[in-house]
Design an enzyme around this catalytic site. Structure first.
Site, PDB file in Angstrom:
ATOM      1  N   SER A 202       0.808  -1.222   0.000  1.00 20.59           N
ATOM      2  CA  SER A 202       0.000   0.000   0.000  1.00 20.59           C
ATOM      3  C   SER A 202       0.839   1.269   0.000  1.00 20.59           C
ATOM      4  O   SER A 202       0.459   2.266  -0.614  1.00 20.59           O
ATOM      5  CB  SER A 202      -0.940  -0.001   1.209  1.00 20.59           C
ATOM      6  OG  SER A 202      -1.780  -1.129   1.200  1.00 20.59           O
ATOM      7  N   HIS A 249       0.540   4.466   4.354  1.00 26.19           N
ATOM      8  CA  HIS A 249      -0.185   5.160   3.290  1.00 26.19           C
ATOM      9  C   HIS A 249       0.253   6.616   3.176  1.00 26.19           C
ATOM     10  O   HIS A 249       0.516   7.117   2.074  1.00 26.19           O
ATOM     11  CB  HIS A 249      -1.686   5.089   3.558  1.00 26.19           C
ATOM     12  CG  HIS A 249      -2.250   3.717   3.388  1.00 26.19           C
ATOM     13  ND1 HIS A 249      -3.608   3.448   3.425  1.00 26.19           N
ATOM     14  CD2 HIS A 249      -1.642   2.519   3.179  1.00 26.19           C
ATOM     15  CE1 HIS A 249      -3.808   2.146   3.242  1.00 26.19           C
ATOM     16  NE2 HIS A 249      -2.625   1.571   3.093  1.00 26.19           N
TER      17      HIS A 249
END
Length: 298
Positions: A202, A249
């Site tokens: 991610s 993230h």
């Protein structure tokens, strides 16, 4: 009335690339003025040219080395502009299958753990004990008990990574991917609970999101679909109960925006130095964060 409305709507549609009719674009070749998409853009002294004009009017056949088509970021235009994206997806899937086959021992050995975890059966050391490779290897691991984890990551990598690879070129795209992923790992190591494991692609994928936003703004594309997708992902990221590492993230997103800006806005004369210099600066920040956190934990 319906036919007139349809005609007006068609008249206001964005032009499409003359070599890729399925791609809308707002950029035209400065020589022939035909619309071209990011994959077909060749940097010129002023604006961009299409591959046909660069080759001297022929849209077929190899280009001379001195006038080989370049992407908007200065990379080489290749026959398969999504090759590295396919390779990255293949590597992630292969590692995931290995996790399923081998069991938790593989995941425990390579996921991101900040500090040593000791138990009677399986003592595990972390980054603070010198296993810095976990910052990298965790980028290719996914939860073996959650198939949606790898499914959504790989779909995002295909949708976002493919067009971005075509626009940047392979070397720059790969540098962006790894720098973003490492930035996400470093921020996770710095901020998150060192006893909790973290894994997944991610961070790197959010870096691609950030760089895509910079590229779309550079080309005057409509950013609303990308912003909407990014907002949805951020809402999910910060929603309690999903057990998502927001640090990875955010770290990847910030690094992607920074490196992406250098990739598409660097002046042509010093493009390579600025582009890879930006990557080096982000990697230096990764090293500093890692060393500071290690000092705190040891």
């Amino acid at each position: 009335m319906d036919q007139a409305a349809a005609g007006m709507q068609g008249a206001h549609r964005a032009p499409v690339c003359y070599r890729h009719p399925d791609r809308e674009t707002g950029v035209r070749c400065t020589r022939c003025e035909r619309p071209i998409c990011p994959e077909c853009m060749v940097s010129a002294s002023v604006g961009f040219q299409c591959p046909a004009c660069v080759r001297g009017g022929s849209d077929t056949g190899p280009a001379p080395a001195a006038s080989r088509p370049r992407t908007i970021a200065g990379g080489t235009v290749t026959a398969d502009p999504r090759l590295l994206t396919k390779v990255l997806i293949g590597v992630n899937l292969a590692v995931f299958l290995a996790q399923l086959a081998v069991g938790s021992s593989l995941t425990d050995r390579f996921e991101l753990i900040g500090q040593a975890q000791f138990s009677l059966f399986s003592p595990v050391q972390g980054v603070a004990e010198g296993q810095y490779y976990r910052l990298l290897t965790a980028m290719f691991l996914h939860s073996p008990t959650n198939y949606t984890h790898i499914l959504f990551n790989m779909l995002s990598l295909w949708w976002i990574g493919g067009p971005l690879e075509a626009a940047l070129g392979r070397a720059r795209y790969l540098a962006l991917y790894f720098v973003s992923g490492l930035a996400g790992s470093a921020l996770t190591y710095m901020v998150a609970d060192p006893r909790l494991p973290s894994l997944g692609a991610s961070g790197a994928i959010f870096g691609l999101f950030g760089a895509t936003g910079v590229l779309m703004r550079r080309l005057n594309y409509d950013l609303r679909p990308l912003v909407a997708l990014l907002v949805i992902n951020l809402i999910i990221t910060f929603t309690p109960g999903f057990n998502i590492s927001w640090e990875a993230h955010i770290g990847g997103l910030v690094a992607g925006v920074a490196v992406g800006y250098a990739m598409v806005h660097a002046p042509r004369e010093r493009r390579t130095v600025i582009q890879y210099g930006a990557c080096a600066v982000v990697l230096a920040v990764v090293v500093v964060l890692t060393l500071v956190r290690t000092a705190q934990l040891t």
